[in-house]
Write a protein that holds these residues in place. Sequence first.
Motif, short mmCIF file in Angstrom:
data_model
loop_
_atom_site.label_atom_id
_atom_site.label_comp_id
_atom_site.label_asym_id
_atom_site.label_seq_id
_atom_site.Cartn_x
_atom_site.Cartn_y
_atom_site.Cartn_z
N GLY A 125 4.77 97.27 14.03
CA GLY A 125 5.96 97.63 13.29
C GLY A 125 7.17 96.77 13.54
N GLU A 159 -5.76 88.88 6.65
CA GLU A 159 -5.28 88.30 7.90
C GLU A 159 -5.98 86.98 8.20
OE1 GLU A 159 -4.16 92.52 10.13
OE2 GLU A 159 -6.14 91.61 10.44
N ARG A 215 -1.12 89.41 10.67
CA ARG A 215 -1.00 90.67 9.92
C ARG A 215 -0.82 90.37 8.44
NH1 ARG A 215 -2.53 94.68 10.20
NH2 ARG A 215 -0.85 96.16 9.92
N HIS A 238 1.00 90.05 5.04
CA HIS A 238 2.41 89.71 4.84
C HIS A 238 3.24 90.98 4.61
CE1 HIS A 238 1.88 85.43 4.94
NE2 HIS A 238 0.96 85.47 3.99
N GLY A 239 4.38 91.06 5.28
CA GLY A 239 5.26 92.20 5.14
C GLY A 239 4.92 93.38 6.03
N ARG A 240 3.89 93.24 6.84
CA ARG A 240 3.49 94.34 7.73
C ARG A 240 3.45 93.83 9.17
NH1 ARG A 240 -1.95 96.50 5.12
NH2 ARG A 240 -1.90 97.81 7.02
N ASP A 258 6.82 89.80 14.01
CA ASP A 258 6.38 88.90 12.95
C ASP A 258 5.41 87.88 13.56
OD1 ASP A 258 5.97 87.23 10.82
OD2 ASP A 258 8.09 86.92 10.36
#
Length: 280
Positions: free
Chosen positions: A20, A59, A12, A14-16, A23
């Motif tokens: 939801g 990605e 994904r 980064h940060g997403r 990681d």
Amino acid sequence: MIIAQLSDFHARPHGRPAYGVIDTNAAIGRAIDAVLAMPLQPDCVLVTGDLTDCGLAEEYAIVSDELARLPMPVYLVPGNHDRRENFVAALSAQRDYQPSDGPLNYVIEDFPVRLIGLDTLVPGESGGALSPASEAWLAETLADGAGRPTLVFMHHPPFRVAVDGMDGIFCRVSPGFAGLIAKHPEIERIVCGHYHRPIQRRFAGTVGYVAPGTAHQVALDLRRGTENRMVMEPPAFAVHAWDPEAGIVSHLQPIGDYGPIRDFVLDPAYPGKMEATAAQ
């Protein structure tokens, strides 16, 4: 020959996190670390699809950076979460075995076991399919192999696994596909991803093997009419070891820190130890 099979990275931006909460990028790193920590390094690594979660260029950049850490050859096939055009653009420059367009089917002849990669991606669908052209290519490629040991790898399993949520999104093949596989007993395994669980079954005279994901898994639910749901069971990857006498033997290697490796220290009361002492 040792083959490590990783599957379903779902990288994904980064940060997403995926869905939801997951990681997946950190999980990819841990999976690569686990391969690098193997006492006997694999001759090659297969990644059986869903390298990304949405097929985005960002990605694929994350995946490419992680795969660059591996010193051995890496062979890839796309999954339903991948976008073929971005997959090719991001990952084919360093991997000249992949076709530049069309179905990304190919054969690797560099090892004692032939490796045949099949592209089962159908854009816009969760399930997959082998086109008539891909099946014809597979038939020709198998015929050219002169009976050499062979491993076929693909994202979507071409067989059912008695789980309704999974069997609704398997790989559609022609009625003659199983017969084609059965004609070639040199096929040691058909290895797949997609289902995020370790699964194996007999299929068309060979063994069908599904590797788990490197992050999240699909919860096991054998009830009829149920849909797939995810669970954070331990991630793992597959290790397929081949030798001329045994053929391919498949192992499941968990990813994670489970403490040090220890020698077995037998209690004096262990029956085998007592019998060995009495025999002396």
